[in-house]
Design a protein around this motif. Structure first.
Motif, PDB file in Angstrom:
ATOM      1  N   GLY A  39       0.924  -1.188   0.272  1.00 49.20           N
ATOM      2  CA  GLY A  39       0.243   0.310  -0.050  1.00 49.20           C
ATOM      3  C   GLY A  39       0.344   0.815   0.243  1.00 49.20           C
ATOM      4  N   ASP A  40       0.396   2.072   0.062  1.00 51.18           N
ATOM      5  CA  ASP A  40       0.959   3.594  -0.243  1.00 51.18           C
ATOM      6  C   ASP A  40       1.824   4.494   1.104  1.00 51.18           C
ATOM      7  OD1 ASP A  40      -0.782   4.383  -2.475  1.00 51.18           O
ATOM      8  OD2 ASP A  40      -1.910   5.181  -1.387  1.00 51.18           O
ATOM      9  N   ARG A  41       1.944   3.340   2.051  1.00 48.30           N
ATOM     10  CA  ARG A  41       2.862   3.534   3.608  1.00 48.30           C
ATOM     11  C   ARG A  41       4.032   3.189   3.337  1.00 48.30           C
ATOM     12  NH1 ARG A  41      -0.402   4.191   8.762  1.00 48.30           N
ATOM     13  NH2 ARG A  41       1.326   4.176   9.120  1.00 48.30           N
ATOM     14  N   GLN A  53      17.142  -0.094   0.201  1.00 48.97           N
ATOM     15  CA  GLN A  53      15.892   0.199   1.858  1.00 48.97           C
ATOM     16  C   GLN A  53      14.284   0.515   1.256  1.00 48.97           C
ATOM     17  OE1 GLN A  53      17.442   3.237   4.157  1.00 48.97           O
ATOM     18  NE2 GLN A  53      17.377   2.104   6.428  1.00 48.97           N
ATOM     19  N   VAL A  54      13.422  -0.052   2.624  1.00 51.42           N
ATOM     20  CA  VAL A  54      12.591   0.195   2.192  1.00 51.42           C
ATOM     21  C   VAL A  54      12.151   1.217   3.676  1.00 51.42           C
ATOM     22  CG1 VAL A  54      10.051  -0.874   3.111  1.00 51.42           C
ATOM     23  CG2 VAL A  54      12.424  -2.057   1.437  1.00 51.42           C
ATOM     24  N   LEU A  55      11.269   1.968   2.697  1.00 47.35           N
ATOM     25  CA  LEU A  55      10.714   3.349   3.630  1.00 47.35           C
ATOM     26  C   LEU A  55       9.584   3.042   4.116  1.00 47.35           C
ATOM     27  CD1 LEU A  55      12.494   6.879   1.401  1.00 47.35           C
ATOM     28  CD2 LEU A  55      13.008   5.467   3.307  1.00 47.35           C
ATOM     29  N   ARG A  56       8.877   3.650   5.553  1.00 46.16           N
ATOM     30  CA  ARG A  56       7.342   3.410   6.067  1.00 46.16           C
ATOM     31  C   ARG A  56       6.874   4.391   6.244  1.00 46.16           C
ATOM     32  NH1 ARG A  56       5.239   2.070  10.875  1.00 46.16           N
ATOM     33  NH2 ARG A  56       2.823   1.623  10.191  1.00 46.16           N
ATOM     34  N   ARG A  57       5.629   4.769   5.575  1.00 48.24           N
ATOM     35  CA  ARG A  57       5.004   6.054   6.317  1.00 48.24           C
ATOM     36  C   ARG A  57       4.860   5.816   7.709  1.00 48.24           C
ATOM     37  NH1 ARG A  57       1.250   8.635   2.841  1.00 48.24           N
ATOM     38  NH2 ARG A  57      -0.202   7.122   3.624  1.00 48.24           N
ATOM     39  N   ILE A 144       7.824  -7.981   5.063  1.00 46.24           N
ATOM     40  CA  ILE A 144       8.587  -7.058   4.458  1.00 46.24           C
ATOM     41  C   ILE A 144       7.424  -6.225   6.369  1.00 46.24           C
ATOM     42  CG2 ILE A 144       8.157  -4.367   3.512  1.00 46.24           C
ATOM     43  CD1 ILE A 144       9.192  -5.710   1.531  1.00 46.24           C
ATOM     44  N   ARG A 145       6.069  -6.310   6.743  1.00 49.68           N
ATOM     45  CA  ARG A 145       4.691  -5.807   6.944  1.00 49.68           C
ATOM     46  C   ARG A 145       5.026  -6.167   8.241  1.00 49.68           C
ATOM     47  NH1 ARG A 145       0.326  -7.184   4.142  1.00 49.68           N
ATOM     48  NH2 ARG A 145       0.153  -5.427   2.807  1.00 49.68           N
TER      49      ARG A 145
END
Length: 160
Positions: A39-41, A53-57, A144-145
């Protein structure tokens, strides 16, 4: 009553602007399916030696770098967990904490520990890397989540 009327007539707050799709995600079908699941986060960050790298909002507009990397060419997800041990507990206590709290859940998601290091830095800092290969994008997204959202990647034994 007048205040309620003003709230009803006030325009709704604007949603944050949608970011253009990352060309790296658009170019790779596996990666686009992973991020469709997330999703968008979530979005991709900088490329590095560990992967992208994974970014998370975590707020409305700010994206934070996570201790998670993805290597789309290998269909690999890599995540680090850090445990800071103080006093008598040492690295053994940090290992047992990871082994009891984090490792079983990650194994169910298809991740295994691959490397481990200990540094002296404000106590003893144990960093354990978990790696998993995923042909199925939804399994990669679940891993990842879990690492980014459902578990603590940085643990301090003083707070335990």
């Amino acid at each position: 009553m007048i205040g309620r009327l003003f709230r009803l007539l006030r325009p709704a707050p604007k949603a944050p602007p949608r970011q253009p799709e990352d060309p790296r995600v658009a170019a790779d079908p596996w990666l686009s399916k992973v991020f469709a699941q997330l999703g968008d986060r979530y979005r991709l960050g900088a490329d590095g030696p560990d992967g992208t790298q994974v970014l998370r909002r975590t707020a409305r507009t700010r994206f934070n770098p996570m201790l998670v990397w993805i290597r789309p060419s290998e269909r690999l997800v890599v995540g680090d967990y850090q445990v800071r041990a103080h006093g008598d507990r040492g690295p053994g206590g940090a290992r047992s904490l990871l082994d009891s709290r984090i490792t079983p859940a990650l194994r169910q998601l298809g991740l295994d520990s691959s490397t481990e290091s200990v540094e002296e830095w404000g106590g003893q800092l144990l960093t354990r890397r978990y790696t998993g290969r995923y042909d199925e994008p939804r399994h990669a997204a679940a891993a990842i989540r879990f690492m980014c959202q459902e578990s603590d990647q940085i643990i301090d034994t003083a707070a335990e």
